[in-house]
Design an enzyme around this catalytic site. Structure first.
Site, PDB file in Angstrom:
ATOM      1  CE  LYS A 186      -1.911   2.795   3.030  1.00  0.00           C
ATOM      2  NZ  LYS A 186      -1.865   4.009   2.209  1.00  0.00           N
ATOM      3  CD  GLU A 259      12.714   0.295  10.237  1.00  0.00           C
ATOM      4  OE1 GLU A 259      13.091   1.274  10.914  1.00  0.00           O
ATOM      5  OE2 GLU A 259      13.425  -0.685  10.004  1.00  0.00           O
ATOM      6  CB  CYS A 293      12.990   8.357   9.520  1.00  0.00           C
ATOM      7  SG  CYS A 293      13.897   7.199   8.497  1.00  0.00           S
ATOM      8  CD  GLU A 391      10.299  12.251  12.486  1.00  0.00           C
ATOM      9  OE1 GLU A 391       9.092  12.018  12.642  1.00  0.00           O
ATOM     10  OE2 GLU A 391      11.068  11.506  11.868  1.00  0.00           O
TER      11      GLU A 391
HETATM   12  P1  NAD Z   1       1.992   8.130   8.143  1.00  0.00           P
HETATM   13  O1  NAD Z   1       2.126   7.404   9.423  1.00  0.00           O
HETATM   14  O2  NAD Z   1       1.018   9.224   8.072  1.00  0.00           O
HETATM   15  O3  NAD Z   1       1.635   7.140   6.948  1.00  0.00           O
HETATM   16  C1  NAD Z   1       2.456   6.023   6.640  1.00  0.00           C
HETATM   17  C2  NAD Z   1       1.595   5.004   5.919  1.00  0.00           C
HETATM   18  O4  NAD Z   1       0.701   4.423   6.870  1.00  0.00           O
HETATM   19  C3  NAD Z   1       0.720   5.572   4.809  1.00  0.00           C
HETATM   20  O5  NAD Z   1       0.701   4.658   3.730  1.00  0.00           O
HETATM   21  C4  NAD Z   1      -0.645   5.676   5.480  1.00  0.00           C
HETATM   22  O6  NAD Z   1      -1.725   5.619   4.574  1.00  0.00           O
HETATM   23  C5  NAD Z   1      -0.626   4.455   6.379  1.00  0.00           C
HETATM   24  N1  NAD Z   1      -1.530   4.512   7.523  1.00  0.00           N
HETATM   25  C6  NAD Z   1      -1.962   5.606   8.188  1.00  0.00           C
HETATM   26  N2  NAD Z   1      -2.752   5.239   9.222  1.00  0.00           N
HETATM   27  C7  NAD Z   1      -2.809   3.887   9.206  1.00  0.00           C
HETATM   28  C8  NAD Z   1      -3.463   2.910  10.029  1.00  0.00           C
HETATM   29  N3  NAD Z   1      -4.219   3.253  11.069  1.00  0.00           N
HETATM   30  N4  NAD Z   1      -3.297   1.597   9.740  1.00  0.00           N
HETATM   31  C9  NAD Z   1      -2.513   1.217   8.713  1.00  0.00           C
HETATM   32  N5  NAD Z   1      -1.901   2.092   7.879  1.00  0.00           N
HETATM   33  C10 NAD Z   1      -2.033   3.418   8.127  1.00  0.00           C
HETATM   34  O7  NAD Z   1       3.478   8.615   7.806  1.00  0.00           O
HETATM   35  P2  NAD Z   1       3.930   9.568   6.629  1.00  0.00           P
HETATM   36  O8  NAD Z   1       3.453  10.928   6.993  1.00  0.00           O
HETATM   37  O9  NAD Z   1       3.567   8.970   5.314  1.00  0.00           O
HETATM   38  O10 NAD Z   1       5.533   9.492   6.765  1.00  0.00           O
HETATM   39  C11 NAD Z   1       6.233  10.288   7.641  1.00  0.00           C
HETATM   40  C12 NAD Z   1       6.675   9.525   8.868  1.00  0.00           C
HETATM   41  O11 NAD Z   1       7.346   8.330   8.470  1.00  0.00           O
HETATM   42  C13 NAD Z   1       7.645  10.292   9.709  1.00  0.00           C
HETATM   43  O12 NAD Z   1       7.284  10.271  11.071  1.00  0.00           O
HETATM   44  C14 NAD Z   1       8.963   9.552   9.510  1.00  0.00           C
HETATM   45  O13 NAD Z   1       9.855   9.646  10.574  1.00  0.00           O
HETATM   46  C15 NAD Z   1       8.517   8.172   9.261  1.00  0.00           C
HETATM   47  N6  NAD Z   1       9.547   7.436   8.516  1.00  0.00           N
HETATM   48  C16 NAD Z   1      10.304   6.520   9.189  1.00  0.00           C
HETATM   49  C17 NAD Z   1      11.306   5.818   8.536  1.00  0.00           C
HETATM   50  C18 NAD Z   1      12.135   4.774   9.260  1.00  0.00           C
HETATM   51  O14 NAD Z   1      12.758   3.981   8.604  1.00  0.00           O
HETATM   52  N7  NAD Z   1      12.152   4.739  10.583  1.00  0.00           N
HETATM   53  C19 NAD Z   1      11.551   6.065   7.194  1.00  0.00           C
HETATM   54  C20 NAD Z   1      10.765   7.010   6.523  1.00  0.00           C
HETATM   55  C21 NAD Z   1       9.755   7.693   7.205  1.00  0.00           C
END
Ligand code: NAD
Length: 516
Positions: A186, A259, A293, A391
């Site tokens: 997804k 992650e 991240c 963050e």
């Molecule tokens: P997000 O949490 O808003 O969304 C991530 C994904 O999760 C999207 O595809 C979203 O549709 C899905 N999602 C949202 N709610 C959900 C739920 N309840 N159940 C299942 N899926 C759900 O994150 P974002 O805004 O897309 O990305 C930014 C964040 O990602 C930042 O906090 C960043 O630190 C983190 N990030 C972490 C890493 C790592 O490796 N640790 C790498 C990249 C980004």
């Protein structure tokens, strides 16, 4: 699609994509679509189906049909197929880079580098498929031979964020398929176009249903977590999403792989060599507009280096060309991902200033059609400030001056987002101490954000604890089965050793009674 290959600023026909379920390109069962926006200029560049619970259920049913055949493949066969996928993607790096650049507001050159990250992880995992390690088969109980089978988990779901749409998709699908699982991916609702294009480009390489893509928002993500036939869910995203997925996965007793966010401290000690620090942190802090991240965001600097370092970073941020990357190649930083993210990051800067901090440079929004923020340097901070504790995930850094090394460590470790940390010192002993005392999943010494697929990517506490990449990230997509065979011996352990040990204890107890 043709006009994406034209010069950088043609008028383009929006991409009307469908999603991939069971080897078919399909619309959503609900019939709705979401428009996809170029955040650097507000133009509509495409639309995708808004996936539903029924769409996830259809994909899971197709995954169940595909799994038995895929389980029959050998590691070598899967490895060859994944290499073929990687080759096909590399051959199309420019068109994929253009889509990624338009969808995420990134400079084209950086987007094309990220296509390379996609294929690099594929190739690493294609190799790993043929190199699974475990305890050697042996006679750990007399007369029995035991061994470990590492088996695929079954149906894996990969939920991807918007910051690196292609690399993050690869970090999910590569280990999943290499280990013999089937995968439902997804993408983020903001950036689905490039992975859909990948699926189109690699059409025919993988059997139907082995890799599926369901577009949509949290409705799709939640159903993937809840569905009883999905065996494993890997999410890269925010801490808030990670908590929801962990709770739902816990209720279903499902393995989840998280992650989540970081808050990367950089310790600059009084003996640091800063001669290359400008180039290093131009990239480590601002690559991808700081939407990373592990972006180096929180500098904690010795008193004697503070003024020099602040001046250096102000020069760095002033050197960036910020603008719409779809118009020219001469842009170092594009927009952030959305107006919503722009407002969130600007809010952090405004509240920091209102609380007494100084924004020395940056924080401007430029052309209102795009979600721009010129990169910012923030000083005069308190450890309790929100911008220090949270963050940032955008083009801004904070710089704090510490009084002594103990305070530096205590500030650095004062976060639960323990993904990445960096230390700059010319003293070997201090560097060794720092790698031990910085309680983060990744630590760099005298450089930052340098990585390789062989090395695990993951952090502690609120970062979620999972590892991507490396053999650890590969093994996460497998389960361990312990197998024991009775070999040449005639009698069982239960008819021989156990009665013998009962008899010995009975005799020992009898002697104690006699002696009493
Ligand atoms: P997000 O949490 O808003 O969304 C991530 C994904 O999760 C999207 O595809 C979203 O549709 C899905 N999602 C949202 N709610 C959900 C739920 N309840 N159940 C299942 N899926 C759900 O994150 P974002 O805004 O897309 O990305 C930014 C964040 O990602 C930042 O906090 C960043 O630190 C983190 N990030 C972490 C890493 C790592 O490796 N640790 C790498 C990249 C980004």
């Amino acid at each position: 699609m043709q006009n994406l290959l034209a010069p950088l600023h043609p008028p383009m026909t929006p991409l009307h994509s469908t999603m991939l379920i069971g080897g078919e390109w399909v619309e959503s069962s609900g019939g709705e679509r979401d428009e996809i926006i170029n955040p650097a200029n507000g133009e509509i560049i495409g639309s995708v189906p808004r996936g539903t619970v029924e769409d996830v259920d259809r994909a899971v049913a197709a995954a169940k049909r595909a799994l038995p055949g895929w389980l029959e493949t050998t590691p070598a066969e899967r490895s060859y197929l994944l290499h073929e996928v990687a080759n096909r993607v590399d051959q199309n790096a420019e068109v994929l880079g253009r889509i990624e650049s338009l969808n995420a507001g990134k400079p084209l050159i950086q987007a094309m580098v990220q296509v390379g990250y996609f294929t690099e992880m594929l190739r690493f995992m294609a190799g790993a498929a043929r190199n699974l390690e475990g305890l050697s088969a042996g006679e750990y109980t007399r007369g029995y031979t035991s061994y470990i089978r590492r088996e695929p988990l079954g149906i894996c779901a990969g939920i991807v964020p918007w910051n690196y749409p292609l690399p993050m998709a690869s970090w999910k699908l590569s280990p999943a398929l290499a280990a013999g699982n089937v995968q439902i991916l997804k993408p983020s609702e903001l950036t689905p176009l490039s992975i859909l294009k990948v699926a189109e480009i690699i059409d025919g390489i993988l059997p139907p249903g082995v890799l599926q893509i369901v577009t949509g928002d949290a409705v799709v993500g939640s159903r993937l977590v809840d569905h009883p036939d999905v065996d494993f869910v890997s999410v890269t995203g925010s801490v808030a999403t990670g908590r929801k997925v962990a709770a739902a996965g816990g209720a279903a007793l499902k393995r989840v792989h998280l992650e989540l966010g970081g808050n990367h401290p950089v310790l600059i000690f009084d003996d640091a060599d800063l001669s290359q620090a400008g180039e290093i942190f131009k990239n480590a802090s601002f690559f991808n507009n700081g939407q990373d991240c592990e972006a180096a965001a929180r500098f904690i600097v010795a008193p004697n280096k503070y003024d020099e370092f602040v001046a250096l970073m102000v020069d760095v941020v002033k050197s960036f060309q910020v603008g719409d990357p779809s118009r020219t190649l001469d842009v170092d930083l594009g927009s952030v991902i959305s107006k919503r993210e722009q407002t969130r990051v600007l809010g952090l800067l405004e509240r920091a200033e209102a609380n007494g901090a100084t924004v020395l440079a940056g924080g401007d929004t430029l052309d209102p059609r795009g979600a721009f923020i010129t990169p910012a340097v923030v000083t005069n901070l308190k450890q309790t400030d929100e911008i220090v504790r949270e963050e940032i995930f955008g083009p801004a850094i904070t710089i704090q001056r510490f009084n002594d090394d103990e305070q530096a460590y205590s500030w650095a470790n004062a976060t639960r987002n323990r993904l990445a940390a960096t230390v700059f010192t010319e003293n070997h002993g201090r560097a060794m101490d720092a790698t031990r005392r910085l309680d983060f999943g990744k630590v760099w010494v005298n450089d930052s954000l340098v990585g390789a697929s062989e090395f695990p990517h993951g952090g502690f506490s609120d970062t979620g604890g999972a590892q991507d990449g490396s053999k650890y990230g590969f093994e996460a997509y497998t389960k361990v089965k312990a197998v024991t065979h009775r070999g040449g011996r005639k009698t069982s352990f239960w008819t021989e050793e156990l009665p013998a040990s009962f008899a010995a204890i009975r005799e020992q107890l009898g002697q104690s009674a006699n002696n009493a």
